[in-house]
Enzyme design. Structure first.
Site, PDB file in Angstrom:
ATOM      1  N   TYR A   1       1.034  -1.093  -0.070  1.00 31.08           N
ATOM      2  CA  TYR A   1      -0.093  -0.329  -0.012  1.00 31.08           C
ATOM      3  C   TYR A   1       0.991   1.459  -0.035  1.00 31.08           C
ATOM      4  O   TYR A   1       0.598   2.226  -0.744  1.00 31.08           O
ATOM      5  CB  TYR A   1      -0.994  -0.096   1.259  1.00 31.08           C
ATOM      6  CG  TYR A   1      -1.610   1.168   1.277  1.00 31.08           C
ATOM      7  CD1 TYR A   1      -3.022   1.319   0.785  1.00 31.08           C
ATOM      8  CD2 TYR A   1      -1.673   2.253   2.361  1.00 31.08           C
ATOM      9  CE1 TYR A   1      -3.883   2.317   0.933  1.00 31.08           C
ATOM     10  CE2 TYR A   1      -2.491   3.140   2.622  1.00 31.08           C
ATOM     11  CZ  TYR A   1      -3.525   3.344   1.726  1.00 31.08           C
ATOM     12  OH  TYR A   1      -4.510   4.258   1.981  1.00 31.08           O
TER      13      TYR A   1
ATOM     14  N   LYS B   1       1.107   4.291  -2.674  1.00 34.68           N
ATOM     15  CA  LYS B   1       0.673   5.589  -2.349  1.00 34.68           C
ATOM     16  C   LYS B   1       2.000   6.581  -2.726  1.00 34.68           C
ATOM     17  O   LYS B   1       1.805   7.722  -2.864  1.00 34.68           O
ATOM     18  CB  LYS B   1       0.340   5.506  -0.806  1.00 34.68           C
ATOM     19  CG  LYS B   1      -1.114   4.816  -0.584  1.00 34.68           C
ATOM     20  CD  LYS B   1      -2.154   5.387  -1.580  1.00 34.68           C
ATOM     21  CE  LYS B   1      -3.521   5.089  -1.164  1.00 34.68           C
ATOM     22  NZ  LYS B   1      -4.407   5.625  -2.089  1.00 34.68           N
TER      23      LYS B   1
HETATM   24  N1  NAD Z   1      -9.408   6.457   5.681  1.00 32.76           N
HETATM   25  C1  NAD Z   1      -8.213   6.989   5.901  1.00 32.76           C
HETATM   26  O1  NAD Z   1      -7.634   7.339   6.807  1.00 32.76           O
HETATM   27  C2  NAD Z   1      -7.355   7.060   4.718  1.00 32.76           C
HETATM   28  C3  NAD Z   1      -5.890   7.403   4.753  1.00 32.76           C
HETATM   29  C4  NAD Z   1      -4.908   7.544   3.710  1.00 32.76           C
HETATM   30  C5  NAD Z   1      -5.672   7.157   2.353  1.00 32.76           C
HETATM   31  N2  NAD Z   1      -6.729   6.892   2.204  1.00 32.76           N
HETATM   32  C6  NAD Z   1      -7.224   6.544   1.011  1.00 32.76           C
HETATM   33  O2  NAD Z   1      -8.356   7.284   0.407  1.00 32.76           O
HETATM   34  C7  NAD Z   1      -9.256   6.515  -0.312  1.00 32.76           C
HETATM   35  C8  NAD Z   1     -10.722   5.918   0.121  1.00 32.76           C
HETATM   36  O3  NAD Z   1     -10.708   5.316   1.332  1.00 32.76           O
HETATM   37  P1  NAD Z   1     -11.586   4.989   2.312  1.00 32.76           P
HETATM   38  O4  NAD Z   1     -10.985   5.217   3.704  1.00 32.76           O
HETATM   39  O5  NAD Z   1     -12.860   5.788   2.273  1.00 32.76           O
HETATM   40  O6  NAD Z   1     -12.044   3.550   2.008  1.00 32.76           O
HETATM   41  P2  NAD Z   1     -13.163   2.734   1.872  1.00 32.76           P
HETATM   42  O7  NAD Z   1     -13.064   1.214   2.005  1.00 32.76           O
HETATM   43  O8  NAD Z   1     -14.259   3.279   2.854  1.00 32.76           O
HETATM   44  O9  NAD Z   1     -13.714   3.212   0.511  1.00 32.76           O
HETATM   45  C9  NAD Z   1     -13.073   2.802  -0.536  1.00 32.76           C
HETATM   46  C10 NAD Z   1     -14.314   2.474  -1.901  1.00 32.76           C
HETATM   47  O10 NAD Z   1     -13.617   2.339  -2.828  1.00 32.76           O
HETATM   48  C11 NAD Z   1     -14.242   1.175  -3.482  1.00 32.76           C
HETATM   49  N3  NAD Z   1     -13.295   0.403  -4.374  1.00 32.76           N
HETATM   50  C12 NAD Z   1     -12.102  -0.516  -3.964  1.00 32.76           C
HETATM   51  N4  NAD Z   1     -11.544  -1.008  -5.155  1.00 32.76           N
HETATM   52  C13 NAD Z   1     -12.348  -0.435  -6.142  1.00 32.76           C
HETATM   53  C14 NAD Z   1     -12.074  -0.736  -7.743  1.00 32.76           C
HETATM   54  N5  NAD Z   1     -11.102  -1.577  -7.949  1.00 32.76           N
HETATM   55  N6  NAD Z   1     -12.788  -0.202  -8.491  1.00 32.76           N
HETATM   56  C15 NAD Z   1     -13.780   0.727  -8.082  1.00 32.76           C
HETATM   57  N7  NAD Z   1     -13.974   1.080  -6.809  1.00 32.76           N
HETATM   58  C16 NAD Z   1     -13.213   0.292  -5.738  1.00 32.76           C
HETATM   59  C17 NAD Z   1     -14.824   0.399  -2.456  1.00 32.76           C
HETATM   60  O11 NAD Z   1     -15.850  -0.311  -3.068  1.00 32.76           O
HETATM   61  C18 NAD Z   1     -15.302   1.471  -1.553  1.00 32.76           C
HETATM   62  O12 NAD Z   1     -16.573   1.864  -1.548  1.00 32.76           O
HETATM   63  C19 NAD Z   1      -8.411   5.200  -0.661  1.00 32.76           C
HETATM   64  O13 NAD Z   1      -7.593   5.464  -1.891  1.00 32.76           O
HETATM   65  C20 NAD Z   1      -7.539   5.209   0.546  1.00 32.76           C
HETATM   66  O14 NAD Z   1      -6.328   4.551   0.391  1.00 32.76           O
HETATM   67  C21 NAD Z   1      -7.625   6.650   3.384  1.00 32.76           C
END
Ligand code: NAD
Length: 298
Positions: A156, A160
Protein backbone atom coordinates in the site's frame (compact mmCIF):
# COMPACT_ATOMS: atom_id res chain seq x y z
CA UNK A 1 -23.03 29.94 -6.08
CA UNK A 2 -20.87 26.95 -5.19
CA UNK A 3 -17.29 26.37 -6.30
CA UNK A 4 -18.37 23.72 -8.84
CA UNK A 5 -21.50 25.32 -10.32
CA UNK A 6 -22.25 23.58 -13.65
CA UNK A 7 -19.13 21.37 -13.42
CA UNK A 8 -18.96 17.61 -13.96
CA UNK A 9 -16.75 15.51 -11.69
CA UNK A 10 -15.91 11.80 -11.62
CA UNK A 11 -15.23 10.34 -8.16
CA UNK A 12 -13.96 6.76 -8.09
CA UNK A 13 -14.77 4.57 -5.08
CA UNK A 14 -17.57 6.98 -4.17
CA UNK A 15 -19.88 4.32 -2.72
CA UNK A 16 -18.68 4.85 0.85
CA UNK A 17 -16.10 6.52 3.07
CA UNK A 18 -14.08 9.47 1.79
CA UNK A 19 -15.29 9.12 -1.81
CA UNK A 20 -18.94 9.29 -0.76
CA UNK A 21 -18.25 12.54 1.10
CA UNK A 22 -16.42 13.91 -1.95
CA UNK A 23 -19.33 13.05 -4.26
CA UNK A 24 -21.90 14.70 -1.96
CA UNK A 25 -19.76 17.84 -1.65
CA UNK A 26 -19.40 18.13 -5.45
CA UNK A 27 -23.19 18.25 -5.66
CA UNK A 28 -23.42 20.68 -2.71
CA UNK A 29 -21.03 22.92 -4.65
CA UNK A 30 -23.36 22.90 -7.68
CA UNK A 31 -21.75 20.15 -9.75
CA UNK A 32 -22.91 16.84 -11.23
CA UNK A 33 -21.11 13.68 -10.17
CA UNK A 34 -20.27 10.42 -11.89
CA UNK A 35 -19.88 7.77 -9.21
CA UNK A 36 -17.37 5.07 -10.18
CA UNK A 37 -17.74 2.13 -7.83
CA UNK A 38 -16.90 -1.56 -7.62
CA UNK A 39 -19.74 -2.21 -5.18
CA UNK A 40 -22.96 -1.67 -7.16
CA UNK A 41 -25.26 -1.50 -4.12
CA UNK A 42 -23.14 1.10 -2.31
CA UNK A 43 -22.69 3.14 -5.50
CA UNK A 44 -26.41 3.11 -6.29
CA UNK A 45 -27.25 4.23 -2.74
CA UNK A 46 -25.07 7.33 -3.14
CA UNK A 47 -26.57 8.12 -6.56
CA UNK A 48 -30.11 7.68 -5.19
CA UNK A 49 -29.35 9.92 -2.22
CA UNK A 50 -28.07 12.68 -4.52
CA UNK A 51 -30.90 12.41 -7.05
CA UNK A 52 -33.52 12.33 -4.27
CA UNK A 53 -32.17 15.61 -2.91
CA UNK A 54 -32.43 17.21 -6.38
CA UNK A 55 -28.79 16.77 -7.47
CA UNK A 56 -27.35 15.16 -10.58
CA UNK A 57 -25.51 11.85 -10.36
CA UNK A 58 -24.91 8.72 -12.42
CA UNK A 59 -23.22 5.40 -11.69
CA UNK A 60 -20.66 3.32 -13.54
CA UNK A 61 -19.87 0.05 -11.80
CA UNK A 62 -16.75 -2.03 -12.22
CA UNK A 63 -13.07 -2.27 -11.34
CA UNK A 64 -11.43 1.12 -11.83
CA UNK A 65 -8.18 -0.60 -12.86
CA UNK A 66 -9.91 -1.92 -16.02
CA UNK A 67 -9.28 0.34 -19.01
CA UNK A 68 -12.84 -0.23 -20.31
CA UNK A 69 -14.37 0.79 -16.97
CA UNK A 70 -12.30 4.00 -16.83
CA UNK A 71 -13.24 4.85 -20.43
CA UNK A 72 -16.89 4.18 -19.66
CA UNK A 73 -16.75 6.60 -16.71
CA UNK A 74 -15.50 9.42 -18.94
CA UNK A 75 -17.91 8.57 -21.79
CA UNK A 76 -20.88 8.37 -19.38
CA UNK A 77 -20.02 11.68 -17.71
CA UNK A 78 -19.88 13.35 -21.13
CA UNK A 79 -23.07 11.65 -22.38
CA UNK A 80 -25.12 12.28 -19.22
CA UNK A 81 -23.87 15.71 -18.18
CA UNK A 82 -22.36 17.22 -21.35
CA UNK A 83 -18.66 17.14 -20.48
CA UNK A 84 -16.04 16.52 -17.82
CA UNK A 85 -14.25 19.07 -15.63
CA UNK A 86 -12.53 17.07 -12.90
CA UNK A 87 -11.51 13.59 -11.86
CA UNK A 88 -11.02 12.39 -8.28
CA UNK A 89 -8.99 9.18 -8.10
CA UNK A 90 -10.10 7.83 -4.73
CA UNK A 91 -10.90 4.09 -5.05
CA UNK A 92 -8.64 1.94 -2.95
CA UNK A 93 -8.17 -1.12 -0.83
CA UNK A 94 -5.76 -2.67 1.71
CA UNK A 95 -4.09 -6.07 2.12
CA UNK A 96 -1.84 -5.39 5.13
CA UNK A 97 0.92 -7.93 5.78
CA UNK A 98 4.65 -7.73 6.47
CA UNK A 99 6.68 -8.43 3.35
CA UNK A 100 7.82 -11.84 4.65
CA UNK A 101 4.22 -13.07 4.88
CA UNK A 102 2.81 -11.21 1.89
CA UNK A 103 1.43 -13.37 -0.92
CA UNK A 104 1.98 -12.21 -4.50
CA UNK A 105 -1.80 -11.83 -4.88
CA UNK A 106 -1.87 -9.41 -1.93
CA UNK A 107 0.92 -7.37 -3.49
CA UNK A 108 -0.71 -7.32 -6.93
CA UNK A 109 -4.24 -6.49 -5.73
CA UNK A 110 -3.11 -3.35 -3.90
CA UNK A 111 -0.69 -2.12 -6.57
CA UNK A 112 -3.36 -2.74 -9.20
CA UNK A 113 -6.27 -0.82 -7.70
CA UNK A 114 -4.20 2.16 -6.57
CA UNK A 115 -1.53 2.61 -9.25
CA UNK A 116 -3.20 1.12 -12.31
CA UNK A 117 -6.51 2.55 -11.05
CA UNK A 118 -4.97 6.03 -11.13
CA UNK A 119 -3.41 5.49 -14.57
CA UNK A 120 -6.54 4.17 -16.34
CA UNK A 121 -8.81 7.06 -15.36
CA UNK A 122 -6.16 9.76 -15.74
CA UNK A 123 -5.31 8.43 -19.22
CA UNK A 124 -8.96 8.45 -20.29
CA UNK A 125 -9.78 11.87 -18.79
CA UNK A 126 -6.59 13.57 -20.03
CA UNK A 127 -7.21 12.33 -23.57
CA UNK A 128 -10.75 13.70 -23.37
CA UNK A 129 -9.48 17.13 -22.22
CA UNK A 130 -6.78 17.19 -24.90
CA UNK A 131 -9.25 16.36 -27.67
CA UNK A 132 -11.99 18.64 -26.36
CA UNK A 133 -9.55 21.53 -25.77
CA UNK A 134 -11.00 21.97 -22.28
CA UNK A 135 -9.15 22.56 -19.00
CA UNK A 136 -9.38 19.90 -16.30
CA UNK A 137 -8.44 19.08 -12.71
CA UNK A 138 -7.30 15.77 -11.24
CA UNK A 139 -7.08 14.91 -7.54
CA UNK A 140 -5.09 11.78 -6.72
CA UNK A 141 -5.27 10.01 -3.36
CA UNK A 142 -1.92 9.27 -1.74
CA UNK A 143 -1.41 8.43 1.94
CA UNK A 144 0.94 9.15 4.82
CA UNK A 145 1.72 5.43 4.56
CA UNK A 146 3.55 6.22 1.32
CA UNK A 147 4.91 9.64 2.28
CA UNK A 148 6.17 8.66 5.76
CA UNK A 149 6.08 4.84 5.71
CA UNK A 150 3.88 2.52 7.78
CA UNK A 151 4.74 -0.90 9.20
CA UNK A 152 2.92 -3.78 7.46
CA UNK A 153 1.97 -1.74 4.40
CA UNK A 154 4.84 -2.20 1.92
CA UNK A 155 2.36 -2.86 -0.91
CA UNK A 156 0.00 0.00 0.00
CA UNK A 157 2.78 2.45 0.93
CA UNK A 158 4.69 1.72 -2.27
CA UNK A 159 1.52 2.34 -4.27
CA UNK A 160 0.74 5.56 -2.37
CA UNK A 161 4.30 6.92 -2.72
CA UNK A 162 3.98 6.03 -6.40
CA UNK A 163 0.77 8.03 -6.57
CA UNK A 164 2.54 11.13 -5.19
CA UNK A 165 5.16 10.69 -7.93
CA UNK A 166 2.42 10.07 -10.49
CA UNK A 167 0.70 13.34 -9.55
CA UNK A 168 3.96 15.26 -9.78
CA UNK A 169 4.91 13.84 -13.19
CA UNK A 170 1.47 14.00 -14.80
CA UNK A 171 1.07 17.59 -13.53
CA UNK A 172 4.17 18.42 -15.52
CA UNK A 173 3.03 16.52 -18.62
CA UNK A 174 -0.52 17.90 -18.63
CA UNK A 175 0.34 21.53 -17.92
CA UNK A 176 0.22 22.39 -21.62
CA UNK A 177 -3.38 21.14 -21.78
CA UNK A 178 -4.39 23.32 -18.80
CA UNK A 179 -4.95 20.26 -16.63
CA UNK A 180 -3.85 20.43 -12.98
CA UNK A 181 -2.94 17.33 -10.99
CA UNK A 182 -2.63 17.38 -7.21
CA UNK A 183 -2.67 14.68 -4.55
CA UNK A 184 -4.10 14.44 -1.05
CA UNK A 185 -3.01 12.29 1.87
CA UNK A 186 -6.25 12.07 3.87
CA UNK A 187 -6.99 10.62 7.29
CA UNK A 188 -10.53 9.74 8.34
CA UNK A 189 -12.63 7.08 10.04
CA UNK A 190 -13.84 4.69 7.31
CA UNK A 191 -14.32 0.99 6.70
CA UNK A 192 -10.66 0.96 5.60
CA UNK A 193 -9.21 2.44 8.80
CA UNK A 194 -11.58 0.54 11.10
CA UNK A 195 -10.57 -2.65 9.28
CA UNK A 196 -6.89 -1.81 9.84
CA UNK A 197 -6.93 -0.23 13.32
CA UNK A 198 -10.25 -1.24 14.91
CA UNK A 199 -13.04 1.05 16.08
CA UNK A 200 -12.14 4.73 16.11
CA UNK A 201 -14.39 6.55 18.56
CA UNK A 202 -16.03 9.88 17.84
CA UNK A 203 -14.41 12.64 19.86
CA UNK A 204 -17.71 13.56 21.52
CA UNK A 205 -17.28 17.22 20.66
CA UNK A 206 -19.58 18.94 18.19
CA UNK A 207 -17.06 18.72 15.34
CA UNK A 208 -16.35 15.11 14.44
CA UNK A 209 -12.65 15.49 13.57
CA UNK A 210 -12.26 12.04 11.95
CA UNK A 211 -15.45 12.16 9.86
CA UNK A 212 -14.73 11.10 6.24
CA UNK A 213 -16.81 14.07 5.07
CA UNK A 214 -14.10 16.46 6.30
CA UNK A 215 -11.84 15.58 3.34
CA UNK A 216 -14.28 16.83 0.70
CA UNK A 217 -13.97 20.65 0.97
CA UNK A 218 -10.28 20.58 -0.05
CA UNK A 219 -11.04 18.13 -2.85
CA UNK A 220 -13.86 20.31 -4.19
CA UNK A 221 -11.49 23.28 -4.18
CA UNK A 222 -8.82 21.28 -6.07
CA UNK A 223 -11.50 20.26 -8.61
CA UNK A 224 -12.46 23.89 -9.19
CA UNK A 225 -11.02 26.63 -11.39
CA UNK A 226 -10.19 28.56 -8.20
CA UNK A 227 -7.16 26.21 -7.85
CA UNK A 228 -6.03 26.46 -11.51
CA UNK A 229 -2.68 27.95 -10.40
CA UNK A 230 -1.80 24.97 -8.15
CA UNK A 231 -0.44 21.74 -9.63
CA UNK A 232 1.87 18.87 -8.71
CA UNK A 233 1.36 19.36 -4.97
CA UNK A 234 0.61 16.93 -2.13
CA UNK A 235 -1.72 18.10 0.65
CA UNK A 236 -2.38 16.39 3.96
CA UNK A 237 -6.00 16.66 5.12
CA UNK A 238 -7.86 15.52 8.23
CA UNK A 239 -10.57 17.14 10.36
CA UNK A 240 -10.32 20.88 9.83
CA UNK A 241 -6.58 20.66 9.12
CA UNK A 242 -5.00 21.09 5.67
CA UNK A 243 -1.23 20.51 5.45
CA UNK A 244 1.23 20.96 2.58
CA UNK A 245 4.00 18.40 2.06
CA UNK A 246 7.51 19.19 0.87
CA UNK A 247 8.57 16.64 -1.77
CA UNK A 248 11.66 14.41 -1.49
CA UNK A 249 14.64 16.70 -1.56
CA UNK A 250 18.42 16.22 -1.41
CA UNK A 251 19.90 17.77 1.75
CA UNK A 252 23.69 17.18 1.53
CA UNK A 253 26.36 15.78 -0.82
CA UNK A 254 29.93 14.52 -1.02
CA UNK A 255 32.16 14.24 -4.10
CA UNK A 256 35.45 12.56 -4.96
CA UNK A 257 37.26 15.25 -6.94
CA UNK A 258 35.70 14.24 -10.25
CA UNK A 259 36.80 10.57 -10.06
CA UNK A 260 34.91 7.35 -9.33
CA UNK A 261 34.77 6.37 -5.67
CA UNK A 262 36.67 3.39 -4.27
CA UNK A 263 33.98 1.54 -2.24
CA UNK A 264 36.32 1.20 0.76
CA UNK A 265 36.99 4.93 0.80
CA UNK A 266 33.31 5.67 0.24
CA UNK A 267 32.52 3.48 3.26
CA UNK A 268 34.43 5.92 5.46
CA UNK A 269 32.48 8.93 4.15
CA UNK A 270 28.80 7.96 4.22
CA UNK A 271 28.26 8.48 7.97
CA UNK A 272 29.59 12.02 7.53
CA UNK A 273 27.19 12.63 4.62
CA UNK A 274 24.23 11.50 6.73
CA UNK A 275 25.39 13.66 9.65
CA UNK A 276 25.76 16.70 7.40
CA UNK A 277 22.24 16.10 6.09
CA UNK A 278 20.86 15.63 9.60
CA UNK A 279 19.69 12.13 8.62
CA UNK A 280 19.90 9.27 11.16
CA UNK A 281 21.59 6.10 9.80
CA UNK A 282 19.21 3.68 11.53
CA UNK A 283 15.58 3.01 10.54
CA UNK A 284 13.24 5.70 11.82
CA UNK A 285 9.49 5.48 12.31
CA UNK A 286 8.17 8.12 9.93
CA UNK A 287 4.72 7.91 11.48
CA UNK A 288 6.03 9.72 14.57
CA UNK A 289 6.26 12.78 12.30
CA UNK A 290 2.48 12.81 11.83
CA UNK A 291 0.93 16.00 13.14
CA UNK A 292 -2.40 14.23 13.71
CA UNK A 293 -3.09 10.52 14.17
CA UNK A 294 -6.25 8.62 14.98
CA UNK A 295 -4.20 5.79 16.48
CA UNK A 296 -1.01 5.47 18.53
CA UNK A 297 1.81 5.21 15.93
CA UNK A 298 4.78 5.33 18.33
N1 NAD B 1 -9.38 6.53 5.56
C1 NAD B 1 -8.15 6.99 5.70
O1 NAD B 1 -7.72 7.42 6.80
C2 NAD B 1 -7.23 7.02 4.52
C3 NAD B 1 -5.88 7.37 4.74
C4 NAD B 1 -5.03 7.48 3.66
C5 NAD B 1 -5.51 7.23 2.39
N2 NAD B 1 -6.81 6.84 2.20
C6 NAD B 1 -7.26 6.58 0.85
O2 NAD B 1 -8.52 7.20 0.62
C7 NAD B 1 -9.23 6.45 -0.37
C8 NAD B 1 -10.61 6.12 0.13
O3 NAD B 1 -10.49 5.26 1.26
P1 NAD B 1 -11.62 5.06 2.37
O4 NAD B 1 -10.93 5.14 3.67
O5 NAD B 1 -12.77 5.92 2.09
O6 NAD B 1 -11.96 3.51 2.12
P2 NAD B 1 -13.35 2.72 1.96
O7 NAD B 1 -12.99 1.29 2.00
O8 NAD B 1 -14.34 3.23 2.96
O9 NAD B 1 -13.86 3.14 0.51
C9 NAD B 1 -13.18 2.77 -0.64
C10 NAD B 1 -14.18 2.58 -1.76
O10 NAD B 1 -13.46 2.24 -2.96
C11 NAD B 1 -14.16 1.20 -3.61
N3 NAD B 1 -13.24 0.40 -4.43
C12 NAD B 1 -12.26 -0.42 -3.98
N4 NAD B 1 -11.65 -1.00 -5.01
C13 NAD B 1 -12.23 -0.54 -6.14
C14 NAD B 1 -12.02 -0.78 -7.51
N5 NAD B 1 -11.08 -1.63 -7.94
N6 NAD B 1 -12.81 -0.13 -8.41
C15 NAD B 1 -13.78 0.73 -7.99
N7 NAD B 1 -14.01 0.99 -6.69
C16 NAD B 1 -13.26 0.36 -5.78
C17 NAD B 1 -14.76 0.36 -2.50
O11 NAD B 1 -15.85 -0.45 -2.95
C18 NAD B 1 -15.17 1.45 -1.51
O12 NAD B 1 -16.49 1.89 -1.73
C19 NAD B 1 -8.37 5.23 -0.68
O13 NAD B 1 -7.57 5.47 -1.82
C20 NAD B 1 -7.50 5.12 0.54
O14 NAD B 1 -6.31 4.41 0.28
C21 NAD B 1 -7.67 6.73 3.24
Amino acid sequence: MGLLEGKVVIVTGAGRGIGRGEALEVVRQGGAVLVGEFDEVAGQEVVDEIVKSGGQAALVTGDVAEVEVAEKMVATAVAEFGGLDALVNNAGTLRDRTVIKMAPEEWDAVIRVHLRGHYTTTHAAANYWKEAGRPGHIVCTASTSGLLGNFGQSNYGAAKAGIAAFANITAWELRKYNVTVNAIAPAARTRMTEGAYGKIEETGSEFDFWSPDNIAPLVSYLCSDASAHISGKVFGVEGDVVEIYQPWTSVAEIGNGGTRWDPEVLATKIDGLLAEGGVAPEITNGMTRLRYSMTDRS
